[in-house]
Write a protein that holds these residues in place. Sequence first.
Motif, mmCIF file in Angstrom:
data_model
loop_
_atom_site.group_PDB
_atom_site.id
_atom_site.type_symbol
_atom_site.label_atom_id
_atom_site.label_comp_id
_atom_site.label_asym_id
_atom_site.label_seq_id
_atom_site.Cartn_x
_atom_site.Cartn_y
_atom_site.Cartn_z
ATOM 1 N N LEU A 124 0.860 -1.190 0.000
ATOM 2 C CA LEU A 124 0.000 0.000 0.000
ATOM 3 C C LEU A 124 0.893 1.235 0.000
ATOM 4 N N PHE A 125 0.792 2.043 -1.035
ATOM 5 C CA PHE A 125 1.549 3.296 -1.062
ATOM 6 C C PHE A 125 0.680 4.396 -0.453
ATOM 7 N N ALA A 126 1.274 5.176 0.429
ATOM 8 C CA ALA A 126 0.580 6.367 0.937
ATOM 9 C C ALA A 126 1.120 7.544 0.133
ATOM 10 N N TYR A 127 0.272 8.063 -0.756
ATOM 11 C CA TYR A 127 0.662 9.120 -1.690
ATOM 12 C C TYR A 127 0.110 10.462 -1.210
ATOM 13 N N SER A 128 0.906 11.496 -1.384
ATOM 14 C CA SER A 128 0.477 12.822 -0.917
ATOM 15 C C SER A 128 0.852 13.895 -1.933
ATOM 16 N N MET A 129 -0.069 14.806 -2.195
ATOM 17 C CA MET A 129 0.272 15.959 -3.046
ATOM 18 C C MET A 129 0.849 17.106 -2.211
ATOM 19 N N SER A 130 0.817 16.941 -0.889
ATOM 20 C CA SER A 130 1.185 18.055 -0.010
ATOM 21 C C SER A 130 2.568 18.617 -0.315
ATOM 22 N N LYS A 131 3.577 17.747 -0.336
ATOM 23 C CA LYS A 131 4.953 18.240 -0.525
ATOM 24 C C LYS A 131 5.279 18.335 -2.019
ATOM 25 N N SER A 132 4.943 17.271 -2.779
ATOM 26 C CA SER A 132 5.341 17.234 -4.191
ATOM 27 C C SER A 132 4.727 18.379 -4.983
ATOM 28 N N PHE A 133 3.484 18.754 -4.629
ATOM 29 C CA PHE A 133 2.800 19.806 -5.389
ATOM 30 C C PHE A 133 2.482 21.008 -4.492
ATOM 31 N N THR A 134 3.226 21.145 -3.428
ATOM 32 C CA THR A 134 3.031 22.225 -2.435
ATOM 33 C C THR A 134 1.537 22.495 -2.202
ATOM 34 N N SER A 135 0.793 21.407 -1.992
ATOM 35 C CA SER A 135 -0.664 21.520 -1.847
ATOM 36 C C SER A 135 -1.098 21.090 -0.448
#
Length: 415
Positions: free
Chosen positions: A252-263
């Motif tokens: 299970l990958f926990a994916y986040s746009m928070s850091k990668s897309f400064t979102s």
Amino acid sequence: MIAQRLVGKQVGRGAFGIAREVKATEKKFGKDSVINSTLGTFFCEDEKLGVLELVDKTYRELESPDTFGYAAGVSGSAEYKEAVKKSIFGTHCKEILENAFVDVASTPGGTGAIYTAFKGYGNDGNTVLLPEYMWDAYVHITGANRLNNTIYKLFDGEKFNTKDFSEKMLEVVKRDGRVLAVINDPCQNPTGYSLSFEEWKEVVEILREASKYGEVILINDIAYIDYDFRGRDNAREYMKLFLGLPENVLILFAYSMSKSFTSYGLRTGAIVALSSSKKVIDEFTVVAEYLCRSSWSNVSRGGMALLVKAYENENIINGINSERDKWVETLKKRAEIFERKSEEVGLKYCPFSSGFFLTIPLEENKDEIVNDLKEKKVFVLPIKKGIRIAICSISCKKLEILPKLIKESIDKFNK
Ligand SMILES: Cc1ncc(COP(=O)(O)O)c(C=O)c1O
């Protein structure tokens, strides 16, 4: 009054709690005289929050139904799910999708993905293996879901401690017939360690061995993957090792746009399941959607639309990646300064590879040391076995002096 299972549960002060103290000190003495190492967000050299310009522009240009409307689909739109796969697997996407079953469910940030993983795959009383230095939310999410946790040692000298990880994993799976484990990699929070390809090979062998005794669920938290100093392709190479695993091993990958897309504030992420078994993934698809509906219902349509737009147009995604790459160069520079200055004064830190943070291992007199640093207007985040240095938010200029200030405070209390 509170439900029995939540009695005594609290998050503690953490970074958000210290933020108020930092603000007050900055107001009184001016920003220049304060070193704020408490935040997990990227700040540029001018100490302003880093927002990728092309991300900002793409988001602002979305049509209003795309930002204000409900999401299309409880677990995210089909287009979002495709964009997430591209974002996670990068140049390895085709090979991985051709050789494994994969599905995606949108979640509020990486936090939502961890929550879904624990809730969806942990039976009451099951155990989650967590690293000895870690993002403390893992502990809270096990606590909120009637799960126990066991800590595995992260390092053996300068390397990942495969021996301890293996021993703990086998012990739990032999006892419970099921084990969940979190590996936050690449660019671990809080140490900045990244496993090498060879170390991942060893981990995958351990998963195979453990699967002889029960179900094995590996949660790979990749929140910082796009800040790996080895570059985007190399950072993702290990993912190919997840192909062809036994059917009772689930990644299970926990994916986040928070850091990668400064979102950070858009609260958009995803849980991505990868397995050799179609049945396991079909079950994931249905249950992940059920978990969305029974908790946050669905996530920010604007956040999802942003990722879709970025991946629809190569110029946009390439532009975002190259803007971010410049920040990776800044991080490399900051890390180099911190490491060099630490070595000059004899300040020890945990093995570091890349990313937002470094950790100084420290147990004795930690509170006294942290308070002494506050007297010098230096705010660091105390963590369980150390203090976290957020090179993501400290300018090169301030990093030149930080190791000396920390070393002096440590020496004052720990002779
Ligand atoms: C290790 C780690 N995983 C996941 C996250 C999830 O962040 P978010 O929920 O903002 O996507 C964070 C955020 O700080 C983190 O440090």
